[in-house]
Every structure is written in C-alpha cells, then in structure tokens.
Design an enzyme around this catalytic site. Structure first.
Site, PDB file in Angstrom:
ATOM      1  CB  THR A  46      59.246  12.598  18.731  1.00 37.55           C
ATOM      2  OG1 THR A  46      59.432  14.006  19.147  1.00 37.55           O
ATOM      3  CG2 THR A  46      57.968  12.046  19.516  1.00 37.55           C
ATOM      4  CG  HIS A  49      60.963   7.866  17.059  1.00 37.81           C
ATOM      5  ND1 HIS A  49      61.429   6.637  17.512  1.00 37.81           N
ATOM      6  CD2 HIS A  49      59.955   8.103  18.159  1.00 37.81           C
ATOM      7  CE1 HIS A  49      60.974   6.171  18.501  1.00 37.81           C
ATOM      8  NE2 HIS A  49      60.226   7.224  19.222  1.00 37.81           N
ATOM      9  CG  HIS A  74      59.423  19.171  19.969  1.00 38.59           C
ATOM     10  ND1 HIS A  74      60.010  17.961  19.232  1.00 38.59           N
ATOM     11  CD2 HIS A  74      59.100  18.743  21.217  1.00 38.59           C
ATOM     12  CE1 HIS A  74      59.892  16.819  20.224  1.00 38.59           C
ATOM     13  NE2 HIS A  74      59.404  17.307  21.512  1.00 38.59           N
ATOM     14  CD  GLU A  75      61.970  17.997  24.409  1.00 40.29           C
ATOM     15  OE1 GLU A  75      63.300  17.866  24.911  1.00 40.29           O
ATOM     16  OE2 GLU A  75      61.376  16.948  24.727  1.00 40.29           O
ATOM     17  CB  CYS A 104      41.385  23.294  17.195  1.00 39.16           C
ATOM     18  SG  CYS A 104      40.010  22.868  17.788  1.00 39.16           S
ATOM     19  CB  CYS A 110      39.119  23.005  22.650  1.00 43.23           C
ATOM     20  SG  CYS A 110      40.654  22.478  22.041  1.00 43.23           S
ATOM     21  CB  CYS A 118      43.022  19.877  20.776  1.00 40.79           C
ATOM     22  SG  CYS A 118      42.394  20.365  19.060  1.00 40.79           S
ATOM     23  NE  ARG A 208      69.018   6.961  28.669  1.00 42.58           N
ATOM     24  CZ  ARG A 208      68.484   7.388  27.696  1.00 42.58           C
ATOM     25  NH1 ARG A 208      67.257   6.298  27.222  1.00 42.58           N
ATOM     26  NH2 ARG A 208      68.394   8.366  26.574  1.00 42.58           N
ATOM     27  CB  ILE A 295      50.797  11.006  30.638  1.00 42.08           C
ATOM     28  CG1 ILE A 295      50.374  10.496  31.778  1.00 42.08           C
ATOM     29  CG2 ILE A 295      51.484  12.424  30.499  1.00 42.08           C
ATOM     30  CD1 ILE A 295      49.390  11.224  32.599  1.00 42.08           C
TER      31      ILE A 295
END
Ligand code: ZN
Ligand code: ZN
Length: 352
Positions: A46, A49, A74-75, A104, A110, A118, A208, A295
């Site tokens: 992401t 992207h 974010h990681e 939330c 949740c 969520c 890869r 997933i």
C-alpha cells in the site's frame, strides 16, 4: 530521553508520484496514546501504491486514511519514549511494534470478537516514516528480546501470512502460493514449517522465484513463460492443490489459482485485485466444494501471538528476506524504486 520539538518525516504531499522530506512538530501525546522513537520501518504494497499515486491510491487514500498531506508508512518497530496519562499497556523503554488497524470497539463485528475486521476500522492518523510515531495504546505490541528492530518491523505483514495459514490445514498436503512478494515468501516459510508436502509458487519476478526456492518451494513458475495450471496438474496426477494462497491480486492469476485448486480444497485470498474478477462459479467453486477465505489484516491479537512464538523462538527466520536496508531520510526514493521493481524481498528503512 530528551524528546525534541521537531522531527524529520517522509511525507506524501501531492497527488502525484513521489514523497517529500519535511521537518514537522513531534506530535503531542493524548491520554490513551503512545509516542514511539522509530528504529526501523518497512515498505508495504500500500505504501508503493501511495508513493506512485496510482488508481488504488486515488480511490482509497481519502476514504480509508485521513487524506493528504500524510506521513507515509505503517510497518515499523521502535522504543516507547512517552505514554499518555491513562496508558497501562506499555511503558517508556519498551520495544514495540504496532497493529495498524484500529477497531471502534463498539460495532456488531467488534462485539462478536472480530474487531480486526471492524465495520468502522481506522488507520493511524499519521504514518511512521518519521523520527517519532504516535500510536493508540491498543496498537502497541511488545516484541521478543531475541528480535532485532529490523526483524520486528516485518512482524505486521508476517502476521497477515499467519492469519492466512491459520485458516487451513497444510500438513502432508500440497500448497500453491500465487505471488512471491514478502507476504507470499512468509507464507511459503509458514507452510513449510507446518508440514506442507510440496509447495508450488508462481511470480513474474525471477528474483522473487529464487527467494521462493530458498524459502522451501519445490516448484517455481513464471506465468509469462508457461501455463501454470498445466504444470500443476502434471505434477499432481491431475488432482490440483489442497490449499492455494492468492496473494498477487492479479485477476488473471486469481482465475488460474482457482483452476489449480483441487476438489474440496481451500482458497485463501489475500491479494486485492484492482478490477472485477471473473470466475466460472460451477467449475471453480461449486462442483469443487471449494472453501474460500478472505484475509483482511490480522486476527488481533491472535496472529501477533503466533508470530511472536514463531519468530521469537527462531522456528522461522525472516532476516534473509530483508534483502535491502536503507537510510530512511536520505534513501526513501531508492527504497521505493527497489520495492516496485520486484527485485527485492522486504525493503526496510533504518532510522537513526
Ligand atoms: Zn502493510
Ligand atoms: Zn467496530
């Protein structure tokens, strides 16, 4: 530790390719928030992207994130340096990683214990490609002492692979992995550790496919050079594969993944296609009695606990899949170019 007023950060400013190095205020810490000194941060699909600003980014960034400008990434992993007045889960000095989906806590999903999916799931207000990251208390997860910061920075995507493998049984059975990016490579290692008999892998990057072999794949195929369905059928007496993990997000590859799946097999879908997928529901799903699981992220905190057990004990190692380590603030463009080329495993940025 003295916390400065200002920090360096890699920011997505404009709706076009690229990112910008900026100096921003270190965020204020709210009562239920945790400030983390970032030590390592990884590149996820992401993030690519968003860096490229492709169709996915223009459709999703405003909707699922809080729009631009936005600190990227974010990681990550790092050290807790300050906690809000109500925080009890972690304390300054703890080494942490972070769950990046924020439930939330009060919707139907949740309440039935599936908060990772969520109805109102949110992402961090800002990203982590910076000297400091502000995260909600419930996102902070301490990681085992035996792991380095760079290994810990890939626990979040590793836990996505764990979530996928947890939804099937591969013991003594054949497995297909379509797409050998980082989550695909983690999936190969997991399937191997869990006793898969033969692992078939497909990817368009030869680099890869080489990594896939090192992770434990028995057969690797480049779909631009052969007919994967035929190759799989030939090697399984026409039966097909017990579990197929679709991680590429490519619609053509996904159709082939269903054709490779044997009767009563399990299809685990993690890849996100950018266009509608066309299947033959009869032969691909119904007559096969196929089980299909989507997933989305991780089971919180179950997938994380399994990841801690596997990586912390050394049962699975991920160091060899971190093929490139770069300096965040001077080499972020180079990192993104490497990640998008496919000639990389996981690209991790180190932060001073
Ligand atoms: Zn990610
Ligand atoms: Zn909810």
């Amino acid at each position: 530790m003295e916390i400065p007023k200002m920090m360096k950060a890699v920011v997505k400013v404009r709706k076009e390719r690229g990112a910008v190095l900026e100096t921003l205020p270190v965020p204020e810490v709210g009562p239920k928030e945790v400030l983390v000194k970032v030590r390592a941060a990884a590149i996820c699909g992401t993030d690519i992207h968003m860096y490229q600003w492709n169709a996915w980014a223009s459709q999703n960034v405003e909707r699922s994130y809080s729009g631009l400008p936005r600190i990227m990434g974010h990681e990550f992993s790092g050290d807790v340096v300050k906690v809000g007045s109500e925080v009890t889960r972690v304390k300054p000095g703890d080494r942490v990683v972070a769950e990046t989906h924020i439930p939330c806590g009060d919707c139907y999903i949740c309440n039935i214990g599936e908060g990772f999916n969520c109805q109102h799931v949110k992402r961090f207000k800002n990203g982590v490609y910076a000297e400091y990251a502000l995260i909600p208390e419930m996102s902070a997860i301490r990681f085992p002492d035996s792991l380095s910061y760079e290994e810990a920075s890939v626990m979040e995507p590793f836990s996505v692979a764990v979530h996928g493998v947890s939804n099937t049984s591969v013991v003594g059975d054949t497995v297909g992995v379509i797409g050998a990016g980082p989550i695909g490579l983690f999936t190969i290692k997991l399937a191997k550790a869990m006793g898969a008999s033969e692992i078939f892998v497909s990817d368009i990057s030869e680099y890869r496919l080489e990594l896939a072999k090192k992770c434990g794949a028995k057969y690797v195929f480049n779909p631009t050079k052969c007919d994967i369905v035929k190759e799989v059928k030939e090697r399984t007496d026409g039966l097909g594969l017990g579990t197929v993990f679709e991680i590429s997000g490519n619609v053509k590859a996904t159709k082939q993944a269903f054709e490779c799946l044997r009767k009563c097999g399990t299809m685990i879908m993690t890849g996100l296609p950018s266009e509608p997928l066309i299947l033959d529901a009869g032969s691909d799903i119904v007559w096969k009695a196929a089980k299909i699981y989507g997933i989305h992220g991780r089971e919180v905190y179950k997938s994380w606990e399994i990841t801690k057990g596997l990586l912390g004990s050394g049962v699975i190692e991920v160091k060899s899949l971190i093929t490139h380590k770069l300096d965040l603030f001077t080499e972020f463009d180079k990192g993104f170019e490497l990640a998008e080329s496919g000639n990389a495993g996981k690209v991790v940025f180190l932060v001073g």
